[in-house]
Design an enzyme around this catalytic site. Structure first.
Site, mmCIF file in Angstrom:
data_model
loop_
_atom_site.group_PDB
_atom_site.id
_atom_site.type_symbol
_atom_site.label_atom_id
_atom_site.label_comp_id
_atom_site.label_asym_id
_atom_site.label_seq_id
_atom_site.Cartn_x
_atom_site.Cartn_y
_atom_site.Cartn_z
ATOM 1 N N LYS A 78 -1.590 -9.444 -5.685
ATOM 2 C CA LYS A 78 -0.595 -8.618 -5.004
ATOM 3 C C LYS A 78 0.442 -9.499 -4.313
ATOM 4 O O LYS A 78 0.100 -10.493 -3.670
ATOM 5 C CB LYS A 78 -1.298 -7.719 -3.976
ATOM 6 C CG LYS A 78 -0.394 -6.740 -3.246
ATOM 7 C CD LYS A 78 -1.235 -5.827 -2.357
ATOM 8 C CE LYS A 78 -0.384 -4.847 -1.585
ATOM 9 N NZ LYS A 78 -1.213 -3.916 -0.772
ATOM 10 N N SER A 153 -0.374 0.775 -1.397
ATOM 11 C CA SER A 153 0.695 -0.169 -1.639
ATOM 12 C C SER A 153 0.395 -1.173 -2.743
ATOM 13 O O SER A 153 1.282 -1.904 -3.186
ATOM 14 C CB SER A 153 1.000 -0.937 -0.346
ATOM 15 O OG SER A 153 -0.138 -1.682 0.082
ATOM 16 N N SER A 177 -4.591 1.579 0.664
ATOM 17 C CA SER A 177 -3.767 0.886 -0.332
ATOM 18 C C SER A 177 -4.531 0.307 -1.512
ATOM 19 O O SER A 177 -3.925 -0.116 -2.495
ATOM 20 C CB SER A 177 -2.977 -0.243 0.335
ATOM 21 O OG SER A 177 -2.036 0.278 1.232
#
Length: 445
Positions: A78, A153, A177
């Protein structure tokens, strides 16, 4: 022969060991998959095929006796987690093309154990907003229906693993997330116990909530990661069987929670029925009233810690910050320090009580999401069903296997007390076998 990109990490490792597959050939298969599919999913914030193949060839040169437990495993990271050979941009114009020359502690650990760091996956801005990434260009999309969000996210990691572009992805979770994209993309997702894996070198939103998140398509692959990160339970490992096990099933709606959508409601009922059919005992529970302020407290914690986390960016580039982050810094809701201290202290007092509740069962079963992934890409969906476990610091695994009214994947969450991560994986392995085989949702070919 199975195309290499379809292999789980554990399956790929077996092929590396018996010599039927090289890391380079495996990497080429994944890159071919990306070249075909990323114009649909837009899961990558940064990917350099030349660098991937260079690293793959280096791994192939390592003698078998010197190879690490993650040898050759491709991992998407990420884009809020630092990588020394790739930019870390946080989906923010402030950090476009920014490339710190060091790895986060989590990435260092993975590299030291032989992992192939594949590329950087998309995220919402600073992993803190619900606006679908990226801020410019085509939005990251759900691989099972590109008209829908993959969640956030950790949008890119969820989409990339769900689409078999990599077998493992790193995410983060502050509210939902990791678990929410796990459900939306039809994969296993784990939020370990808070503070059990180092967050050094990743953008922090909240010191007492942020947790590294893990994505995979099998529990065996999650087990590889937990072992590498040295997550060890206090009690010895024991075989787990569904027959005779006792689970808690959260009745819905709980106090302060909305009602689930039809897909999640059906998944909860079918999941409970399947476990009963395999010999488990299911007890329906409602969280006691003393836990009702949990969500309100969580918002106060986020606002207070966000004031600190985004202050420097506010001073240097306020015009490029999302309004939510500006509102944190400016304390738009006018939370007092006394209110924030009460939130910190009352949440801390709740945690051992929720642990004690969880310890009565093999696991607590609850919803991961409100329903299927919503259509559109501007919003990544509600995280309300994930927040309580995050703020309680408990380990959670999203288990795939169900589908909603539009045929999209829906998962269920299994939850255990803090630092019972390995126990939770053993439970997830057996529950996952049932849900995947009998839940009704099948992965797209």
């Amino acid at each position: 022969m199975t195309e290499p990109f379809r292999l789980t990490a554990s399956q790929a490792q077996a092929a590396f060991k018996d010599g039927s597959l090289t890391v380079e050939a495996y990497a080429k298969s994944l890159l071919d998959r990306v070249s075909v599919r990323d114009s649909t999913t837009h899961a990558w914030a940064y990917l350099d095929p030349k660098l991937v193949l260079e690293r793959a060839r280096e791994l192939d040169k390592i003698l078998p006796e010197k190879r690490g437990p993650l040898h050759g495993v491709a991992i998407g990271v990420k884009d809020v987690i630092l990588t020394k050979d790739m930019p870390t941009q946080y989906n923010s114009p402030i950090y476009k093309d920014d490339a710190p020359k060091l790895d986060a502690a989590s990435v260092q650990t993975l590299r030291a154990n032989g992992a192939l760091i594949f590329g950087k996956t998309t995220t919402t801005e600073f992993a803190s907003t619900s606006v679908g990434p990226p801020y410019a260009g085509p939005k990251t999309a759900n691989p099972h229906d590109p008209s829908r969000t993959p969640g956030g996210s950790s949008s890119g990691s969820g989409a990339a693993v769900g689409d078999m572009q990599v077998p493992i992805g790193l995410g983060t979770q502050t509210v939902g997330s990791t678990i929410r994209p796990g459900s939306f993309n039809g994969i296993y997702a784990m939020k370990p116990t808070w503070n059990s894996i180092s967050r050094e070198g990743q953008k922090v939103y909240s010191l007492i909530l942020d947790t590294l998140g893990l994505y995979a398509r099998s529990v065996d692959d999650l087990k590889l990661l937990l072992d590498v990160f040295h997550l060890v339970d206090d009690e010895p490992e024991e075989e787990f069987a569904i027959k005779g096990a006792k689970f808690a099933l959260l009745t819905l709606p709980q106090p302060e929670w909305d009602a689930p959508g039809p897909g999640t409601a059906a998944a909860l009922k079918k999941g409970a029925d399947l476990l009963r059919a395999h010999g488990a005992e299911i007890e329906e529970i409602t969280l006691p009233d003393e836990f009702r302020p949990m969500y309100d407290y969580q918002l106060k914690v986020l606002a207070g810690e966000g004031r600190v986390a985004f202050l420097a960016d506010y001073y240097t580039a306020k015009d490029q910050l999302h309004p939510l982050l500006i509102s944190h810094v400016e304390n738009e809701k006018k939370y007092t320090r006394k209110e924030q201290l009460k939130a910190f202290d009352d949440l801390a007092a709740m945690r051992p009580k929720v642990d004690a509740l969880a310890d009565k069962y093999a696991a607590i079963i609850g919803p991961s999401v409100v329903d299927e992934a919503p259509t559109g890409h501007e919003n990544t969906g509600s995280a309300q069903f994930c927040g309580p476990w995050t703020v309680m610091h408990m380990p959670v695994v999203n288990i795939p296997g169900f589908k909603g009214e539009n045929g999209m994947p829906i998962g269920l969450s299994v939850v255990a007390a803090r630092y019972r991560d390995q126990h939770l994986l053993r439970v997830s392995r057996e529950v996952g076998k049932i849900f995947e085989a009998e839940g009704g949702w099948a992965r797209n070919p």
